[in-house]
Scaffold this motif. Structure first.
Motif, mmCIF file in Angstrom:
data_model
loop_
_atom_site.group_PDB
_atom_site.id
_atom_site.type_symbol
_atom_site.label_atom_id
_atom_site.label_comp_id
_atom_site.label_asym_id
_atom_site.label_seq_id
_atom_site.Cartn_x
_atom_site.Cartn_y
_atom_site.Cartn_z
ATOM 1 N N VAL A 70 47.179 44.860 25.502
ATOM 2 C CA VAL A 70 47.297 46.290 25.781
ATOM 3 C C VAL A 70 48.767 46.670 25.674
ATOM 4 O O VAL A 70 49.608 46.111 26.393
ATOM 5 C CB VAL A 70 46.762 46.650 27.180
ATOM 6 N N TYR A 71 49.059 47.590 24.764
ATOM 7 C CA TYR A 71 50.400 48.163 24.665
ATOM 8 C C TYR A 71 50.357 49.531 25.348
ATOM 9 O O TYR A 71 49.712 50.461 24.854
ATOM 10 C CB TYR A 71 50.809 48.363 23.207
ATOM 11 N N HIS A 72 51.050 49.658 26.474
ATOM 12 C CA HIS A 72 51.041 50.935 27.199
ATOM 13 C C HIS A 72 52.278 51.745 26.783
ATOM 14 O O HIS A 72 53.366 51.599 27.353
ATOM 15 C CB HIS A 72 51.033 50.689 28.704
ATOM 16 N N THR A 97 49.651 53.604 34.119
ATOM 17 C CA THR A 97 50.035 52.189 34.060
ATOM 18 C C THR A 97 49.026 51.328 34.799
ATOM 19 O O THR A 97 48.661 50.235 34.332
ATOM 20 C CB THR A 97 51.449 51.997 34.649
ATOM 21 N N ALA A 100 46.082 50.842 32.552
ATOM 22 C CA ALA A 100 46.399 49.905 31.465
ATOM 23 C C ALA A 100 46.375 48.470 31.979
ATOM 24 O O ALA A 100 45.849 47.564 31.319
ATOM 25 C CB ALA A 100 47.761 50.238 30.867
ATOM 26 N N LEU A 101 46.941 48.254 33.154
ATOM 27 C CA LEU A 101 46.967 46.909 33.731
ATOM 28 C C LEU A 101 45.566 46.446 34.127
ATOM 29 O O LEU A 101 45.214 45.271 33.965
ATOM 30 C CB LEU A 101 47.900 46.874 34.937
ATOM 31 N N ALA A 104 43.839 45.269 30.998
ATOM 32 C CA ALA A 104 44.303 43.930 30.627
ATOM 33 C C ALA A 104 43.745 42.874 31.576
ATOM 34 O O ALA A 104 43.330 41.784 31.146
ATOM 35 C CB ALA A 104 45.831 43.892 30.629
ATOM 36 N N ALA A 111 49.562 42.276 28.630
ATOM 37 C CA ALA A 111 49.928 43.691 28.731
ATOM 38 C C ALA A 111 51.409 43.841 28.433
ATOM 39 O O ALA A 111 52.237 43.103 28.988
ATOM 40 C CB ALA A 111 49.616 44.236 30.117
ATOM 41 N N ILE A 167 52.271 39.771 31.742
ATOM 42 C CA ILE A 167 52.738 41.157 31.608
ATOM 43 C C ILE A 167 54.193 41.137 31.177
ATOM 44 O O ILE A 167 55.018 40.434 31.785
ATOM 45 C CB ILE A 167 52.587 41.932 32.934
#
Length: 313
Positions: A70-72, A97, A100-101, A104, A111, A167
Motif C-alpha cells: 500500500v502506497y499512501h 493513514t 491505509a495501515l 496493509a 505499507a 511500514i
C-alpha cells in the motif's frame, strides 16, 4: 503478479508512481477522490492491470482479494488549500493513514507512507536529517498539513510496533515536473504560469528563502527503491528523498525567466506566516541504504516541465 494499492494515484506524484509500477508489471488499484488529483493524469494509461476507483481515504477501504503493498500518497499539499481544506487535510493524514495501515495489516502487506519535509517546519538544523525533530507551529496556518503528517508518522510507528508490520516512511522534499496543476499554488507552477502569461513573478518576502527542487522521475526512483529494499534493511525506517541543490526563491525566478520566452519581471509581496526560511535535505541515509541520488538538473527538469505547461515555448 503483485498488487499495489496507491492512494492519491491520480495526483501529481501518485500518477508518476502508477506509471512506474505498471512498467514493472504490477497490478495497480488507484484510490482517489479527485480533491486535488485529476483524472487526466492517468488518461494516457492503456493497461488492463490498472483499476481506478473514486474513493475518499477517510472512508474504510474497499475489499481486496490480495494486496502486496500500500502506497499512501493521498493528501492535498498546496499551501492554497491549508486554510480552505484544513479539516479534510488533517483527516486524510490521520484517519486516511489509519485506513491505509489497516488495509496493509489485513493483507500482511508492506505499507509505504508518504510524509513530507514540512514535518521539519521552519528548521533550526540545516540541512535537515531524519533525526531532526523539527520546529513546527502547531497552531499556525500550515499546522493542519504539517502536524497531520507528523501524526501519520507517529501512527505508522505505533502500528509497526503493535502489529509487527513492515511500514516505511518517506519524507518528500519539494518536487516538480509534468502533471503539476498550473493552479496548484506552489512556487514552480506559480512562476511558470505567470511567466507564460507574461505576468510578473510573485516573490514572497525578499526572495532570500531557500528551497531544493527534485525532478519527479528522480523522486519516484527513490520511493520505488525504498519500497523494493529488503525488509531487513528498510522496515520501520524513515528516509528523506529530495534534491540537495539549494537555491533562493529569487534565483529560481531568475532561472525561469531565463528559460521561458516572456517579458515578465519580478514583484514582491509580504512573506506568509510560518513560511520556512530554509529547506534542504540531508540524503546521506538514502545514498547509503539505497545507493540513490538525484540526477536531473534543475534547468533540464524545468525545460521538461515548461514543455507541458506551454508546448509553444
Amino acid at each position: 503478479m503483485e498488487h499495489a494499492v496507491v492512494t492519491g494515484g491520480a495526483g501529481f506524484l501518485g500518477s508518476h508512481l502508477v506509471d512506474s509500477l505498471l512498467e514493472d508489471r504490477y497490478r495497480v488499484t488507484v484510490l482517489d477522490n479527485y480533491g486535488s488529483g485529476r483524472p487526466e493524469n492517468l488518461s494516457h494509461v492503456e493497461s488492463s492491470q490498472l483499476t481506478v476507483q473514486k474513493h475518499d481515504v477517510r472512508d474504510t477501504f474497499p475489499e481486496f482479494d490480495d494486496v502486496d503493498i500500500v502506497y499512501h500518497m493521498a493528501s492535498r499539499a498546496s499551501p492554497d488549500d491549508f486554510a480552505s481544506h484544513a479539516v479534510e487535510i488533517a483527516m486524510t493524514n490521520s484517519l486516511g493513514t489509519k485506513h491505509a495501515l489497516e488495509c496493509a495489516r489485513e493483507h500482511n502487506a508492506c505499507a509505504l507512507i508518504a510524509s513530507t519535509s514540512e514535518v521539519y517546519g521552519n528548521p533550526e538544523e540545516h540541512p535537515q536529517s531524519e533525526t531532526y525533530n523539527g520546529n513546527v507551529n502547531i497552531r499556525g496556518p500550515r499546522a493542519p498539513y504539517d502536524e497531520s503528517k507528523r501524526f501519520s508518522e507517529a501512527l505508522a510507528v505505533a502500528y509497526g510496533q503493535r502489529y509487527s508490520m513492515d511500514i516505511r516512511t518517506v519524507r518528500i522534499f519539494n518536487t516538480y515536473g509534468p502533471r503539476m496543476d498550473p493552479h496548484d499554488g506552489r512556487v514552480i507552477p506559480n512562476f511558470l504560469s505567470q511567466a507564460i502569461r507574461g505576468d510578473d513573478l510573485t516573490i514572497y518576502g525578499d526572495g532570500s528563502q531557500t528551497r531544493s527542487f527534485c525532478y519527479v522521475t528522480d523522486l519516484i526512483k527513490g520511493i520505488r527503491g525504498f519500497a523494493d529494499a529488503s525488509t531487513s534493511v528498510a522496515s520501520g525506517e524513515v528516509i528523506n528523498i529530495g534534491n540537495t541543490h539549494e537555491i533562493t526563491i529569487e534565483q529560481l525566478a531568475e532561472t525561469i525567466l531565463d528559460n521561458v520566452d516572456t517579458d515578465s519581471d519580478m514583484t514582491y509581496q509580504p512573506l506568509p506566516e510560518d513560511d520556512p526560511e530554509i529547506r534542504k535535505p540531508d540524503i546521506t541515509k538514502a545514498k547509503q541504504m539505497l545507493s540513490w541520488r538525484p540526477k536531473v538538473s534543475l534547468v533540464e527538469g524545468l525545460k521538461n516541465t515548461i514543455d507541458e505547461f506551454d508546448p509553444d515555448q
